[in-house]
Design a protein around this motif. Sequence first.
Motif, short mmCIF file in Angstrom:
data_model
loop_
_atom_site.label_atom_id
_atom_site.label_comp_id
_atom_site.label_asym_id
_atom_site.label_seq_id
_atom_site.Cartn_x
_atom_site.Cartn_y
_atom_site.Cartn_z
N ARG A 91 0.81 -1.21 0.00
CA ARG A 91 0.00 0.00 0.00
C ARG A 91 0.84 1.27 0.00
O ARG A 91 0.54 2.22 -0.71
N THR A 117 -13.64 7.61 -5.86
CA THR A 117 -14.43 6.53 -5.26
C THR A 117 -15.92 6.78 -5.45
O THR A 117 -16.68 5.87 -5.78
N SER A 272 -11.42 -3.22 -8.12
CA SER A 272 -10.34 -3.84 -7.34
C SER A 272 -9.40 -4.66 -8.21
O SER A 272 -8.40 -5.18 -7.73
N GLU B 63 -9.71 -6.49 1.74
CA GLU B 63 -9.71 -5.06 1.43
C GLU B 63 -11.01 -4.71 0.73
O GLU B 63 -11.39 -5.33 -0.27
N CYS B 64 -11.71 -3.73 1.27
CA CYS B 64 -12.98 -3.30 0.70
C CYS B 64 -12.75 -2.73 -0.70
O CYS B 64 -11.82 -1.95 -0.91
N PRO B 65 -13.60 -3.11 -1.66
CA PRO B 65 -13.38 -2.63 -3.04
C PRO B 65 -13.67 -1.15 -3.21
O PRO B 65 -13.24 -0.56 -4.19
N LYS B 66 -14.37 -0.55 -2.27
CA LYS B 66 -14.82 0.82 -2.48
C LYS B 66 -13.78 1.86 -2.01
O LYS B 66 -13.34 2.69 -2.79
N HIS B 67 -13.40 1.79 -0.75
CA HIS B 67 -12.47 2.78 -0.22
C HIS B 67 -11.15 2.16 0.23
O HIS B 67 -10.34 2.81 0.88
N GLN B 68 -10.98 0.89 -0.03
CA GLN B 68 -9.75 0.17 0.33
C GLN B 68 -9.50 0.12 1.83
O GLN B 68 -8.35 0.03 2.28
N GLY B 69 -10.56 0.21 2.61
CA GLY B 69 -10.43 -0.08 4.04
C GLY B 69 -10.13 -1.56 4.21
O GLY B 69 -10.50 -2.38 3.37
N ARG B 70 -9.44 -1.92 5.29
CA ARG B 70 -9.02 -3.32 5.46
C ARG B 70 -9.47 -3.89 6.80
O ARG B 70 -9.46 -3.17 7.81
N PRO B 82 -10.18 4.22 5.69
CA PRO B 82 -11.16 4.97 6.48
C PRO B 82 -12.01 4.11 7.41
O PRO B 82 -12.89 4.64 8.07
#
Lengths: 312, 105
Positions: A91, A117, A272, B63-70, B82
């Motif tokens: 990342r 987004t 993704s 990892e969430c596809p929307k905001h890449q939160g994990r 986030p």
Amino acid sequence: MIKEINNKEVNLKVQDIVPRKILNKMMKRSNTSALLFLCIHLTYLAVTGYGLYLAIDTSWWLMMSIIYGLGIVHLFSPQHEFSHRTAFKNRWVNDFFGWTFGLIIALPPVFFRWEHTDHHSYTQDIEKDPELIPTPSSFLTYLWYITSVPYWMGFFKSFIPHLLAIIPEKEAVFIPDTERWKVIWEARFMLILYSTIAYLSLYYNSTIAVEYWLLPRLIAEPLMRMVRYTEHAGCPLNNNILENTRTTLVSAPYRWLAWNMPYHAEHHMAPSLPFHALPELHEHVKDKLVGTANGFIHAHLDIIRAIPVNKI
Amino acid sequence: MLDKWIKIANIADVEEDEVMLVTSGNYSLALYKIKGEFYATDNICTHGNACLTEGYLDGNIIECPKHQGRFNVKTGKALCSPVTIDIKTYPCRLKNMSEVEVNLF
């Protein structure tokens, strides 16, 4: 072909078309692919940059500035990929390059990530898509967008409030409270950086920043606008992933420069999915896509045909 | 006494290091198979309206596809911005070495 506006809700997902097991395999991130594309892009900039160096003070200057500038403005492609954090496995590597390229093309990376987004969440939603490029209402509007003037006006309309610690209401819907200080300080950092470059250029009486960065960046932006136009403009205003985004089939060298982003419908189907897997996804979905364009001329003819007939 | 365990998949349905959407009643779950072990979490991200089963599974991190939160799929812990709220996890077990059961209660 003029497409009718269709607001019918279609909750189609990519998993409905491509088995999850295949998607999972395609979703694997690859440092090798990212490094390869990065090398290709930087090589393009090095070679055309040297060409520009040779062309300075000759009649070839403008042409070489455009060719080199094409590589500069297309740093948007990897920057976009880094904002999805799908280029490299790690990342912080994505974020580092996202920041670097964002500064070069004057695209605030944190702000762009949140705005983009929402663009993915509300693609072609006329009220909610913050990146929506409307189908031109007339041929003049079409040309006006390509000049890049609306793009830069939009940039300053957002950038100046951020400098003043203001998050406009329409941006507040997609920038979370916890991220707003980053958006404000990245704008301030960019201003400080660019001011420092301007000051040093004047102090040392140097034209390097203007000749190799600012002018090519500005001169080539209309080309980027023409590319960005093809992604959604003229496509139906609905949420059908097979219709609301346009894939444009282009030559391999351009795909390399654009990090496969002309496979745009595929990208929107699966944000993704790393850029290197988009051609493979295209093979799975190409028969179902509506409105795929065979090259940029075809795509632009599609957009022009979508202009109301009495306004052409 | 109610049987709290509900069959949600066959073992063969889920490949190693993959995530699969399963539904049971009103529940939408993400079922993971990691190093031969099964884990289940809510499917909807605690931050945005996005399905984790459409996200990227890297080891035991989804990892969430929307905001890449994990999230850590084993513990449900929210790992980075986030996302700040942990995702709910559900105990899983194998039955007869052929079925995956989850405890929703």
